[in-house]
Design a protein around this motif. Sequence first.
Motif, mmCIF file in Angstrom:
data_model
loop_
_atom_site.group_PDB
_atom_site.id
_atom_site.type_symbol
_atom_site.label_atom_id
_atom_site.label_comp_id
_atom_site.label_asym_id
_atom_site.label_seq_id
_atom_site.Cartn_x
_atom_site.Cartn_y
_atom_site.Cartn_z
ATOM 1 N N VAL A 1 0.847 -1.200 0.000
ATOM 2 C CA VAL A 1 0.000 0.000 0.000
ATOM 3 C C VAL A 1 0.876 1.241 0.000
ATOM 4 O O VAL A 1 1.848 1.312 0.748
ATOM 5 C CB VAL A 1 -0.909 0.034 1.248
ATOM 6 N N ILE A 2 0.513 2.185 -0.860
ATOM 7 C CA ILE A 2 1.282 3.424 -0.909
ATOM 8 C C ILE A 2 0.694 4.422 0.082
ATOM 9 O O ILE A 2 -0.484 4.763 0.024
ATOM 10 C CB ILE A 2 1.294 3.977 -2.343
ATOM 11 N N GLN A 3 1.532 4.820 1.026
ATOM 12 C CA GLN A 3 1.052 5.722 2.078
ATOM 13 C C GLN A 3 1.257 7.178 1.707
ATOM 14 O O GLN A 3 0.388 7.995 1.902
ATOM 15 C CB GLN A 3 1.813 5.456 3.382
ATOM 16 N N ARG A 4 2.443 7.443 1.217
ATOM 17 C CA ARG A 4 2.781 8.848 0.972
ATOM 18 C C ARG A 4 3.208 9.069 -0.477
ATOM 19 O O ARG A 4 4.125 8.434 -0.982
ATOM 20 C CB ARG A 4 3.900 9.278 1.911
ATOM 21 N N LEU A 5 2.501 10.002 -1.117
ATOM 22 C CA LEU A 5 2.768 10.328 -2.515
ATOM 23 C C LEU A 5 3.238 11.779 -2.584
ATOM 24 O O LEU A 5 2.639 12.657 -1.966
ATOM 25 C CB LEU A 5 1.471 10.155 -3.325
ATOM 26 N N ALA A 6 4.320 12.018 -3.314
ATOM 27 C CA ALA A 6 4.756 13.396 -3.571
ATOM 28 C C ALA A 6 4.506 13.709 -5.035
ATOM 29 O O ALA A 6 4.831 12.904 -5.909
ATOM 30 C CB ALA A 6 6.235 13.551 -3.237
ATOM 31 N N ILE A 7 3.891 14.856 -5.306
ATOM 32 C CA ILE A 7 3.595 15.260 -6.680
ATOM 33 C C ILE A 7 4.395 16.517 -7.000
ATOM 34 O O ILE A 7 4.234 17.546 -6.327
ATOM 35 C CB ILE A 7 2.083 15.518 -6.865
ATOM 36 N N VAL A 8 5.247 16.419 -8.002
ATOM 37 C CA VAL A 8 6.084 17.556 -8.387
ATOM 38 C C VAL A 8 5.485 18.177 -9.637
ATOM 39 O O VAL A 8 5.518 17.588 -10.705
ATOM 40 C CB VAL A 8 7.535 17.085 -8.636
ATOM 41 N N GLY A 9 4.874 19.357 -9.493
ATOM 42 C CA GLY A 9 4.154 20.001 -10.590
ATOM 43 C C GLY A 9 2.665 19.883 -10.349
ATOM 44 O O GLY A 9 2.063 18.843 -10.573
ATOM 45 N N LEU A 10 2.073 20.976 -9.839
ATOM 46 C CA LEU A 10 0.657 20.930 -9.448
ATOM 47 C C LEU A 10 -0.216 21.606 -10.493
ATOM 48 O O LEU A 10 -0.913 22.574 -10.207
ATOM 49 C CB LEU A 10 0.481 21.590 -8.076
ATOM 50 N N GLY A 11 -0.157 21.102 -11.722
ATOM 51 C CA GLY A 11 -1.018 21.629 -12.781
ATOM 52 C C GLY A 11 -2.257 20.773 -12.933
ATOM 53 O O GLY A 11 -2.704 20.120 -11.982
ATOM 54 N N LEU A 12 -2.787 20.784 -14.150
ATOM 55 C CA LEU A 12 -3.975 19.990 -14.448
ATOM 56 C C LEU A 12 -3.763 18.508 -14.102
ATOM 57 O O LEU A 12 -4.586 17.887 -13.428
ATOM 58 C CB LEU A 12 -4.289 20.117 -15.950
ATOM 59 N N MET A 13 -2.626 17.965 -14.571
ATOM 60 C CA MET A 13 -2.397 16.534 -14.404
ATOM 61 C C MET A 13 -1.984 16.195 -12.970
ATOM 62 O O MET A 13 -2.499 15.255 -12.376
ATOM 63 C CB MET A 13 -1.325 16.048 -15.395
ATOM 64 N N GLY A 14 -1.036 16.973 -12.421
ATOM 65 C CA GLY A 14 -0.600 16.729 -11.053
ATOM 66 C C GLY A 14 -1.763 16.877 -10.077
ATOM 67 O O GLY A 14 -1.938 16.074 -9.152
ATOM 68 N N GLY A 15 -2.575 17.913 -10.294
ATOM 69 C CA GLY A 15 -3.733 18.148 -9.425
ATOM 70 C C GLY A 15 -4.719 16.990 -9.515
ATOM 71 O O GLY A 15 -5.235 16.500 -8.502
ATOM 72 N N SER A 16 -4.980 16.528 -10.744
ATOM 73 C CA SER A 16 -5.923 15.416 -10.925
ATOM 74 C C SER A 16 -5.378 14.145 -10.279
ATOM 75 O O SER A 16 -6.131 13.372 -9.665
ATOM 76 C CB SER A 16 -6.168 15.160 -12.420
ATOM 77 N N LEU A 17 -4.065 13.946 -10.418
ATOM 78 C CA LEU A 17 -3.452 12.765 -9.789
ATOM 79 C C LEU A 17 -3.649 12.817 -8.271
ATOM 80 O O LEU A 17 -3.997 11.809 -7.649
ATOM 81 C CB LEU A 17 -1.956 12.719 -10.143
ATOM 82 N N GLY A 18 -3.449 14.010 -7.693
ATOM 83 C CA GLY A 18 -3.637 14.156 -6.247
ATOM 84 C C GLY A 18 -5.062 13.830 -5.833
ATOM 85 O O GLY A 18 -5.297 13.078 -4.879
ATOM 86 N N LEU A 19 -6.024 14.390 -6.574
ATOM 87 C CA LEU A 19 -7.441 14.128 -6.249
ATOM 88 C C LEU A 19 -7.744 12.639 -6.334
ATOM 89 O O LEU A 19 -8.352 12.064 -5.432
ATOM 90 C CB LEU A 19 -8.351 14.880 -7.239
ATOM 91 N N ALA A 20 -7.318 12.014 -7.429
ATOM 92 C CA ALA A 20 -7.616 10.588 -7.625
ATOM 93 C C ALA A 20 -6.915 9.744 -6.561
ATOM 94 O O ALA A 20 -7.486 8.782 -6.052
ATOM 95 C CB ALA A 20 -7.200 10.152 -9.035
ATOM 96 N N ALA A 21 -5.683 10.108 -6.221
ATOM 97 C CA ALA A 21 -4.928 9.322 -5.222
ATOM 98 C C ALA A 21 -5.630 9.387 -3.873
ATOM 99 O O ALA A 21 -5.744 8.382 -3.163
ATOM 100 C CB ALA A 21 -3.505 9.849 -5.111
ATOM 101 N N ARG A 22 -6.130 10.574 -3.525
ATOM 102 C CA ARG A 22 -6.775 10.728 -2.218
ATOM 103 C C ARG A 22 -8.152 10.076 -2.200
ATOM 104 O O ARG A 22 -8.521 9.401 -1.244
ATOM 105 C CB ARG A 22 -6.904 12.216 -1.861
#
Length: 370
Positions: A1-22
């Motif tokens: 299980v992945i506990q901690r994700l770091a996203i470098v670049g908070l644009g359209l794609m990075g932001g969407s990845l964050g939302l989906a991951a959470r």
Amino acid sequence: VIQRLAIVGLGLMGGSLGLAARERANVQRVVGCDPDEGARAAALTRGCVDEAGDDLAAAVADADVVALCAPVSELPVVLAELAGLAPQATVTDIGSTKTGVVAAVPAGLRARFIGGHPICGMETRGAQNARAELFDGATWYLTPLADTEPARLRDLHRLVAALGATPVAIDAGVHDRLLAVTSHLPHALANLLVVQAGEARIDGHDPLTAIGGSFRDMTRVAGANPRIWVDIFLDNREALASVLREHQRALGEVLTALEAGDAGYLARWIGQASGHHRRALAAQFDQRPEELYRVQVHVPDRPGVFAGITQALGAARINIEDFELHHFTPERGGTIELLVAGSEEAQRAVELLDAQGYGALAAPVLADDA
Ligand SMILES: NC(=O)c1ccc[n+]([C@@H]2O[C@H](COP(=O)([O-])OP(=O)(O)OC[C@H]3O[C@@H](n4cnc5c(N)ncnc54)[C@H](O)[C@@H]3O)[C@@H](O)[C@H]2O)c1
């Protein structure tokens, strides 16, 4: 299980990845990093990340996975910096081209690196437009290196699937040659078409004020985010140039046939296109392409119109395979195009909608002689 994700670049794609991951993958903590203050603020406001800063070292400090979502041209510098940081983390990226990124991975990172590219997105940019559903049903290419540790590929594969996408492993070079044909060429041609029509004046008429469905369909992606697309064109210039040269050769043939008045050539050419178009539809939809019908509905600009139409069809158990809205103005309303499977269903849809006072028409998606 992945506990901690770091996203470098908070644009359209990075932001969407964050939302989906959470929201979907149960990642417990998402930390973002972006030099742009506005981007960080948007990502925080939209709930894409738990925390955001401009310091790469702090953002990746105890990450299990680091996802690079900055423009492709930024990635070599970020990768070089990352080599000394986050010594345990699996590192991936979502850049639209892969050969250059993979070549820039420092030796110390290679066992932990897997390139990636989700085939989805939008013409907009920025975390303010981020959506958790962005990756739903999308192919997500993963380009592991020869020395990538298999367990890391397996974990990333799981994460990608949990985000709603379908992971597909592929060689980075093959990825770039494939995408040159399926994505970069159409983007280049969309720009060419719009610029050609936009610069032309035909006896004083501006063609752009008279466009129809074919022009609109061919140019949806014209002018898309230049910050991203200049990088993509340049990064994949070899593969794109080769595809454009092939295009030029084929254009030359069409031109020769036109000049010679060669109707046989033109008919064979259209027939060939129709066969391939059929295969493309077959790959996109579960139904046989011959069974797909396009139902065009003229609708007024009135609240509740969409709900009325979808409810009426839903109650009659007519499944809408796809849905598009065109030319919507308050004065004239617009046209909705529904894709429905089966001639009988299409006919019933037309009758139902006619009964509700909308003008509806159904036609097979494939031409008769296909
Ligand atoms: N938009 C799409 O349709 C799509 C689809 C698949 C992949 N991609 C890839 O996703 C990546 C991001 O695209 P996007 O559409 O989200 O663009 P975007 O313009 O919305 O976001 C890019 C973000 O990266 C930030 N950034 C720039 N340099 C940075 C650095 N050194 N470190 C950290 N952040 C930095 C910018 O401030 C910006 O917030 C690109 O590599 C692109 O090739 C885009």
